[in-house]
Scaffold this active site. Structure first.
Site, short mmCIF file in Angstrom:
data_model
loop_
_atom_site.label_atom_id
_atom_site.label_comp_id
_atom_site.label_asym_id
_atom_site.label_seq_id
_atom_site.Cartn_x
_atom_site.Cartn_y
_atom_site.Cartn_z
N LYS B 79 -5.12 -4.43 -8.66
CA LYS B 79 -3.67 -4.49 -8.88
C LYS B 79 -3.38 -5.36 -10.09
O LYS B 79 -4.02 -6.41 -10.28
CB LYS B 79 -2.99 -5.03 -7.62
N SER B 155 4.53 -2.55 -2.88
CA SER B 155 4.42 -2.54 -4.33
C SER B 155 3.02 -2.16 -4.83
O SER B 155 2.87 -1.81 -6.00
CB SER B 155 4.78 -3.92 -4.87
N SER B 179 3.54 -5.04 1.03
CA SER B 179 3.10 -4.37 -0.20
C SER B 179 1.69 -3.77 -0.18
O SER B 179 1.34 -3.01 -1.07
CB SER B 179 3.23 -5.32 -1.39
#
Lengths: 101, 493
Positions: B79, B155, B179
């Site tokens: 990420k 996210s 997330s």
């Protein structure tokens, strides 16, 4: 605090100054409505009596402050520390003017 | 069989037994990415050259018997908010454009430097992890591999779509209010948010520090357990990590779950839940009962207060955390340098933060400002205590809590962008877990009538990841749907 929360455009402008965050005129109008709605929903918390409840700032119980010995160690070199800056001079960050003329 | 069909642990075996070289694995990984990336947009940056060079080095070390890494040669997606030395780390934001951290996050040191994984690129995300759909990325949205018109969740949307589609078997994400678990549920994969303090946050760009945790995503529970074993543990560089031993999660997966007690809080099955999500999750609970688990009904009276509590705390912490971005020491400054420092900083932040980030900074600054601090922020911290108490009461009666991960399956891109409050409400079943600091696992349990995956959430007691992974593994083996690869098409319904 049961009154309906409203964020006037003036309030949004004041907050925008505190946050050092420029907003467009259109965005100020939009945020004034959206944030008012959101805050009114958040006021749901007023239903709860929390007079004798302690606030939780950290989820894990029993955590203590951590100290270490003050022993100098390796750190980033000047070059590494400044390599991500767009504006620099002689190994320093170059900042915009801070004092008014 | 193409390599994207294999689980992470199977690839590791093949590398170790020299059935395939690490260079072949990485080469074929990029072939899969190049084939599918135009449809998905899982990545904001690919580091092909660096990954191939590393593969070559690791192959040479393997040949000489000089390396023992637990995940040697395993390709992973990282990420875009976990620092990798000298690799772009932008948090999906224009304000960090071209930022290359001068150091590694601790999880990167463990997983890559120590155990031999290879980062193939940085996965897309909602800017600064603020969102549940990955539509808030400054670099454009990611598409759900089960239906390209839908969001992958957020996210950690890129970290989920890359795993679900077989671009990489494993990825790293972060979870502040859901997330990791939300996109895992929407993309039909496994994701775990560890207990707060289980995994070091050093080198994780902060959104809301009292809620953030890094965790792995994969296609099966075994893979996720394996990665968690590696990244968990005390770190002197993060004083909120807790110094207690890490269990060998992979060795606990085969245990029987007979006599384990599962708590079912009725409020988690209440209003707003999609009908088939409710039915399919209940069906999976029946399967767990079939494996010998007991079920107990619970009450969770403060669930309806979790969204305001979570968002007030998260936005307040975020407004403070994001004060550091001014473009001066790193990241990008406005091209227009006219005026004093306040004018330049305000202009830079206004130009370079996206609209959701601006919204949360303004709201968080407001709730922390004089006159509102007690009314909003302190009030939320007090209700957080009550929510934590609900969980503590629950765990006096059960070993784990089971419920849906998300109230619905993946929604369409654009469907909720103009209604932030509706979007926030999607987090109602995930964010209480962060408020209490507990571990939560999401595994795919079935599909809705549109063929979209449904996530099953298992919430554990503090530092009891081994129990939720054990339960998740047993259910996964019983359901046996985890090898399904999504079609990468538009469903049109």
């Amino acid at each position: 605090m049961s009154k309906k929360e409203e964020l006037s455009k003036e309030t949004i402008e004041h907050i925008s100054k505190l946050a050092l965050l420029d907003l467009t005129e259109e965005e100020k109008e939009k945020l004034s409505k959206q944030l008012g709605d959101i805050l009114n929903y958040f006021k749901k918390l007023d239903d709860l009596d929390t007079t004798n409840v302690k606030p939780t700032t950290h989820p894990i119980d029993g955590l203590k402050n951590v100290f270490r010995e003050d022993i100098p160690g390796e750190s980033l070199s000047n070059e590494e520390a400044t390599k991500n800056a767009q504006h620099k001079k002689d190994g320093y960050f170059k900042a915009p003017r801070i004092l008014k003329e | 069989m193409e390599i994207y069909n294999y689980m992470g642990y199977e690839l590791i075996e093949k590398i170790r037994s020299k059935e395939i070289t690490i260079q072949e694995v990485i080469q074929q990984t990029y072939e899969r990415i190049e084939e599918t990336e135009e449809l998905l947009h899982s990545f904001v940056y690919l580091s092909k050259e660096r990954a191939l060079k590393r593969a070559k080095n690791l192959d040479a070390q393997l040949k000489n018997g000089k390396t023992t890494g637990k995940v040697l040669g395993l390709p992973i997606g990282v990420k875009d908010l976990i620092c990798i030395k000298d690799s772009p780390t932008t948090c999906g934001s224009k304000i960090l454009e071209e930022y290359r951290p001068p150091y590694n996050a601790t999880v990167i040191d463990y997983l890559i430097e120590r155990e031999g994984a290879i980062s193939v690129g940085r996965t897309n995300m909602d800017e600064f992890a603020m969102g549940s759909s990955t539509e808030n990325s400054s670099y454009g949205p990611t598409y759900n591999p089960w239906d390209l018109e839908r969001v992958p969740g957020g996210s950690s949307g890129g970290s989920s779509s890359c795993v679900a589609s077989g671009q990489t078997p494993i990825s790293l994400g972060s979870d502040t209010g859901g997330s990791i678990r939300c996109p895992a549920a929407y993309c039909g994969i496994v994701g775990i948010k560890p207990t707060y303090g289980r995994v070091s946050r050093y080198g994780l760009v902060s959104y809301a520090n009292s809620l953030d945790q890094i965790g792995p995503l994969g296609r099966c529970v075994y893979d996720v357990a394996l990665i968690l074993e590696i990244i968990a543990g005390y770190d002197p560089l993060d004083s909120t990590t807790v110094d207690i031993g890490v269990d060998e999660y992979t060795k606990e997966l085969n245990r029987s779950i007979e006599k384990k007690t599962l708590g079912i809080p009725k409020e988690f099955f209440g209003e707003g839940l999609q009908k088939d999500v409710k039915e399919k999750v209940k069906k999976s609970i029946n399967k767990l009962e079939g494996l010998g688990a007991n079920v107990v009904d619970l009450s969770f009276p403060h669930l309806e207060y979790t969204i305001p509590t979570y968002y007030l705390i998260a936005m307040s912490e975020a407004s403070s955390n994001l004060e550091r971005y001014d473009g001066l020491r790193y990241g990008k400054m406005s091209d227009d340098l006219k005026g004093d420092v306040y004018e330049v900083f305000s202009r830079t932040r206004g130009e370079r933060f996206g609209s959701e980030v601006r919204r949360r900074i303004i709201l968080g600054t407001y709730t922390l400002s004089a006159g509102y601090y007690d009314m909003f922020y302190i009030k939320a911290l007090k209700v957080r205590t009550l929510i934590k108490k609900d969980f503590q009461n629950a765990f006096e009666q059960c070993d784990a809590i089971v419920c849906p991960t998300m109230p619905t399956t993946a929604f369409k891109i654009g469907e909720l962008v103009d209604d932030p409050l509706q979007m926030y409400l999607m987090d109602v079943l995930t964010c209480p877990v962060n408020l209490a600091g507990l571990p939560g696992l999401s595994i795919p349990c079935d599909y809705d009538n549109k063929g979209l995956p449904i996530g099953f959430q298992i919430i554990g007691n503090y530092f009891d990841e081994k129990t939720i992974l054990n339960i998740g593994y047993q259910l996964e083996q019983e359901l046996n749907i985890y090898r399904k690869i999504p079609p990468l098409t538009i469903r049109g319904n």
